[in-house]
Motif scaffolding. Structure first.
Motif, PDB file in Angstrom:
ATOM      1  N   SER A 116     -11.732  -6.942   4.892  1.00  0.00           N
ATOM      2  CA  SER A 116     -10.795  -7.462   3.898  1.00  0.00           C
ATOM      3  C   SER A 116     -11.468  -7.370   2.538  1.00  0.00           C
ATOM      4  O   SER A 116     -12.691  -7.140   2.452  1.00  0.00           O
ATOM      5  CB  SER A 116     -10.458  -8.928   4.188  1.00  0.00           C
ATOM      6  N   GLY A 117     -10.694  -7.604   1.507  1.00  0.00           N
ATOM      7  CA  GLY A 117     -11.258  -7.638   0.168  1.00  0.00           C
ATOM      8  C   GLY A 117     -12.200  -8.815  -0.007  1.00  0.00           C
ATOM      9  O   GLY A 117     -13.228  -8.718  -0.682  1.00  0.00           O
ATOM     10  N   SER A 118     -11.848  -9.946   0.596  1.00  0.00           N
ATOM     11  CA  SER A 118     -12.702 -11.134   0.484  1.00  0.00           C
ATOM     12  C   SER A 118     -14.077 -10.869   1.095  1.00  0.00           C
ATOM     13  O   SER A 118     -15.106 -11.218   0.520  1.00  0.00           O
ATOM     14  CB  SER A 118     -12.059 -12.316   1.219  1.00  0.00           C
ATOM     15  N   TYR A 150     -10.309 -12.573  -9.609  1.00  0.00           N
ATOM     16  CA  TYR A 150      -9.990 -12.884  -8.213  1.00  0.00           C
ATOM     17  C   TYR A 150     -10.820 -11.994  -7.303  1.00  0.00           C
ATOM     18  O   TYR A 150     -10.746 -10.762  -7.400  1.00  0.00           O
ATOM     19  CB  TYR A 150      -8.494 -12.679  -7.932  1.00  0.00           C
ATOM     20  N   HIS A 151     -11.630 -12.623  -6.469  1.00  0.00           N
ATOM     21  CA  HIS A 151     -12.460 -11.869  -5.537  1.00  0.00           C
ATOM     22  C   HIS A 151     -12.264 -12.389  -4.118  1.00  0.00           C
ATOM     23  O   HIS A 151     -13.203 -12.457  -3.325  1.00  0.00           O
ATOM     24  CB  HIS A 151     -13.930 -11.944  -5.967  1.00  0.00           C
ATOM     25  N   GLY A 152     -11.028 -12.756  -3.832  1.00  0.00           N
ATOM     26  CA  GLY A 152     -10.702 -13.217  -2.498  1.00  0.00           C
ATOM     27  C   GLY A 152     -11.012 -14.687  -2.319  1.00  0.00           C
ATOM     28  O   GLY A 152     -11.242 -15.422  -3.296  1.00  0.00           O
ATOM     29  N   GLU A 224     -13.126  -7.484 -11.893  1.00  0.00           N
ATOM     30  CA  GLU A 224     -12.112  -6.474 -11.583  1.00  0.00           C
ATOM     31  C   GLU A 224     -11.970  -5.627 -12.855  1.00  0.00           C
ATOM     32  O   GLU A 224     -11.731  -6.196 -13.938  1.00  0.00           O
ATOM     33  CB  GLU A 224     -10.770  -7.136 -11.298  1.00  0.00           C
ATOM     34  N   SER A 229      -4.629  -9.938  -9.550  1.00  0.00           N
ATOM     35  CA  SER A 229      -4.000 -11.137  -8.998  1.00  0.00           C
ATOM     36  C   SER A 229      -3.713 -12.196 -10.053  1.00  0.00           C
ATOM     37  O   SER A 229      -2.795 -12.995  -9.896  1.00  0.00           O
ATOM     38  CB  SER A 229      -4.869 -11.721  -7.893  1.00  0.00           C
ATOM     39  N   ASP A 257     -14.841  -4.906  -8.662  1.00  0.00           N
ATOM     40  CA  ASP A 257     -13.979  -5.245  -7.538  1.00  0.00           C
ATOM     41  C   ASP A 257     -12.707  -4.406  -7.669  1.00  0.00           C
ATOM     42  O   ASP A 257     -11.841  -4.688  -8.493  1.00  0.00           O
ATOM     43  CB  ASP A 257     -13.667  -6.743  -7.553  1.00  0.00           C
ATOM     44  N   VAL A 259     -10.466  -3.769  -5.253  1.00  0.00           N
ATOM     45  CA  VAL A 259      -9.604  -3.997  -4.088  1.00  0.00           C
ATOM     46  C   VAL A 259      -8.160  -3.596  -4.420  1.00  0.00           C
ATOM     47  O   VAL A 259      -7.454  -3.056  -3.567  1.00  0.00           O
ATOM     48  CB  VAL A 259      -9.721  -5.461  -3.616  1.00  0.00           C
ATOM     49  N   ILE A 260      -7.747  -3.809  -5.654  1.00  0.00           N
ATOM     50  CA  ILE A 260      -6.409  -3.362  -6.068  1.00  0.00           C
ATOM     51  C   ILE A 260      -6.464  -1.985  -6.716  1.00  0.00           C
ATOM     52  O   ILE A 260      -5.625  -1.125  -6.443  1.00  0.00           O
ATOM     53  CB  ILE A 260      -5.786  -4.399  -7.037  1.00  0.00           C
ATOM     54  N   LYS A 286      -7.459  -2.925   1.063  1.00  0.00           N
ATOM     55  CA  LYS A 286      -6.041  -2.600   0.875  1.00  0.00           C
ATOM     56  C   LYS A 286      -5.681  -1.128   1.110  1.00  0.00           C
ATOM     57  O   LYS A 286      -5.513  -0.687   2.228  1.00  0.00           O
ATOM     58  CB  LYS A 286      -5.598  -3.044  -0.522  1.00  0.00           C
TER      59      LYS A 286
HETATM   60  C1  LIG Z   1      -9.546  -7.815  -6.736  1.00  0.00           C
HETATM   61  C2  LIG Z   1      -9.400  -8.445  -5.389  1.00  0.00           C
HETATM   62  N1  LIG Z   1     -10.485  -8.784  -4.697  1.00  0.00           N
HETATM   63  C3  LIG Z   1     -10.409  -9.334  -3.480  1.00  0.00           C
HETATM   64  C4  LIG Z   1      -9.198  -9.572  -2.897  1.00  0.00           C
HETATM   65  C5  LIG Z   1      -9.127 -10.214  -1.558  1.00  0.00           C
HETATM   66  O1  LIG Z   1      -8.678  -9.333  -0.596  1.00  0.00           O
HETATM   67  P1  LIG Z   1      -8.188  -9.868   0.831  1.00  0.00           P
HETATM   68  O2  LIG Z   1      -6.929 -10.625   0.609  1.00  0.00           O
HETATM   69  O3  LIG Z   1      -8.029  -8.597   1.628  1.00  0.00           O
HETATM   70  O4  LIG Z   1      -9.293 -10.710   1.384  1.00  0.00           O
HETATM   71  C6  LIG Z   1      -8.028  -9.225  -3.565  1.00  0.00           C
HETATM   72  C7  LIG Z   1      -6.701  -9.459  -2.962  1.00  0.00           C
HETATM   73  O5  LIG Z   1      -5.674  -9.310  -3.583  1.00  0.00           O
HETATM   74  C8  LIG Z   1      -8.122  -8.653  -4.853  1.00  0.00           C
HETATM   75  O6  LIG Z   1      -7.038  -8.340  -5.562  1.00  0.00           O
END
Ligand SMILES: Cc1ncc(COP(=O)(O)O)c(C=O)c1O
Length: 445
Positions: A116-118, A150-152, A224, A229, A257, A259-260, A286
């Motif tokens: 996951s991103g988290s 936002y990093h999860g 990010e 988010s 980060d 993730v997006i 993602k």
């Molecule tokens: C920049 C960023 N990092 C981490 C996450 C967390 O990802 P996850 O929900 O897969 O744990 C998100 C989720 O939207 C995100 O946008």
């Protein structure tokens, strides 16, 4: 309303699933359910078509239920469902890492899998600390995040993140974090198309943080490159360059980060590619496999990998970290198929080509009731609404619900409507999304 699973006919109870990041009581009083998906669309259990303007949750970049990805997962599930990744490997896991490395920036070809991103965010922070330890600076443990980042939701990511509502119930979570200020500057930058002109100087705050803690104690900055988010915050021109330069000056690692932003959202493989900035570590998840099976990854500069791995005695585990499902065969099979599809259909380029049309369309909402800002880049846009006095986030929630009723799925955070459609979106579908939002904004008090 009688609810049932349309595929099995089973009656549904909504009591037991305590839903994530959801106003549970409000939702369960009037649920919005999705039961089927294909291409640009979802369908509700009753068969109503919903145009997906959010790629699910910023993740289904190639569109839903794409045949090559579905078939790759089916094949893998029937061939080998699971294999352990600790001291045993499997071919599809290595293929997946190679596929991700192929689109990663030059010199960043080492891929560590999470789910996951988290998990990717927490892995990246541990990796940064382990790197400094391996190179003889074990005191470098502080992580610098940013307000509205936002990093999860894991302990490290929540602490390094900067969304007050996500943090306030949990106390300090992780020792040794500090935060840069957010890059958002509505007064100077409202209604900017692409990168805002003002705000590069916000990166100078890192010098203040370095002076406070001393560089010898700081492991990494995590941001990010485009904050998603917290409501689509595009980096001001020159901001990321400054951040990179200050990190270099003080020996601090820069973690993006992504993730997006990873895998095409900004019309390039990564934001790092689009902005031409080289971070030391990239986190992603993602769209890595079109969100078909949970998967996250940390992409490290080769030298970071080599320092940790070559620094340990032969035969010992060098990085004591990993998950039961790191590189899970089904997720890995989906990665390989997804990356092939992205390349074959040139979807990252397609997003870049569609950007001007998308930009024009979303900015046509300027002047609609309660709209105080519109921002965009690649195939992402944020439409910020004036909050209702004493009821923050309710206006955007109402917009989300009314758009859903009108057949378009949009996302909202606070009072910001966020759009991030699959990269296969057509111009007519962009028009439909924007006109649906316009119609809804006209009816919203
Ligand atoms: C920049 C960023 N990092 C981490 C996450 C967390 O990802 P996850 O929900 O897969 O744990 C998100 C989720 O939207 C995100 O946008």
């Amino acid at each position: 309303m009688k609810l049932e699973n349309p595929h099995t006919g089973t009656a549904l109870s909504l009591e037991e699933w305590w839903m994530p990041f959801t106003a549970n009581r409000h939702f369960k009083a009037a649920p919005r359910l999705l039961a089927k998906a294909e291409g640009m669309f979802y369908w509700t259990p009753e068969g109503r078509e919903i145009l997906d303007a959010t790629s699910g949750l910023w993740c289904v970049n190639a569109g839903h239920c794409r045949k090559p990805i579905v078939e790759a997962i089916q094949r893998q599930a029937a061939t080998m469902d699971y294999a352990p990744p600790f001291n045993v490997g499997h071919p599809i896991g290595f293929e997946a890492a190679t596929a991700v490395a192929a689109v990663a920036p030059a010199g960043m070809k080492r891929v560590f899998f999470a789910n996951s991103g988290s998990e990717a965010a927490d892995t990246a922070m541990k990796m940064a600390i382990a790197y400094h330890r391996a190179r003889g600076e074990p005191a470098r443990r502080i992580i610098v995040g940013r307000e509205r980042g936002y990093h999860g939701v894991n302990i490290g990511g929540t602490a390094a993140g900067g969304i007050p509502g996500n943090r306030k119930a949990y106390g300090p979570l992780m020792a040794g974090v500090d935060h840069l200020r957010s890059t958002h500057d509505l007064a100077r930058n409202a209604f900017t198309k692409g990168q805002p002109a003002h705000g590069a100087e916000f990166a100078d705050e890192l010098e203040r943080i370095v002076a406070l803690h001393d560089a010898s104690n700081i492991a990494a900055v995590i941001v990010e490159p485009m904050a998603g988010s917290a409501g689509v915050l595009i980096p001001p021109t020159g901001y990321l360059e400054k951040l990179r330069a200050i990190c270099d000056k003080h020996g601090i690692l820069l973690i993006f980060d992504e993730v997006i932003t990873g895998f095409g959202r900004l019309g390039a493989p990564f934001a790092a590619t689009r902005f031409n900035i080289k971070p030391d570590i990239i986190t992603c998840a993602k769209a890595i496999n079109n969100a078909a099976v949970p998967m996250g990854a940390v992409i490290a500069r080769n030298e970071i990998h080599d320092t940790i791995v070559n620094g340990a005695p032969d035969g010992t585990i060098e990085f004591l970290h990993g998950y039961t499902y790191s590189g899970h065969p089904l997720a890995a099979a989906a990665v390989v198929a997804t990356q092939k599809l992205f390349a074959e259909e040139k979807l990252f380029d397609r997003a870049r080509q569609m950007e001007p049309y998308f930009e024009q369309a979303v900015h046509s909402l300027k002047g609609e009731r309660n709209v105080i800002d519109i921002r965009n880049m690649g195939l992402v846009a944020g439409i910020e609404l004036e909050p209702r006095p004493g009821a923050p986030a309710r206006r955007a929630l109402d917009a989300h619900i009314k758009c859903f009723e009108a057949g378009v799925l949009v996302r909202f955070t606070a009072d910001i409507i966020a759009l991030s459609p699959p990269l296969i979106i057509e111009k007519a579908q962009i028009d439909r999304v924007v006109e649906t939002i316009r119609g809804v904004l006209k009816t919203l008090d």
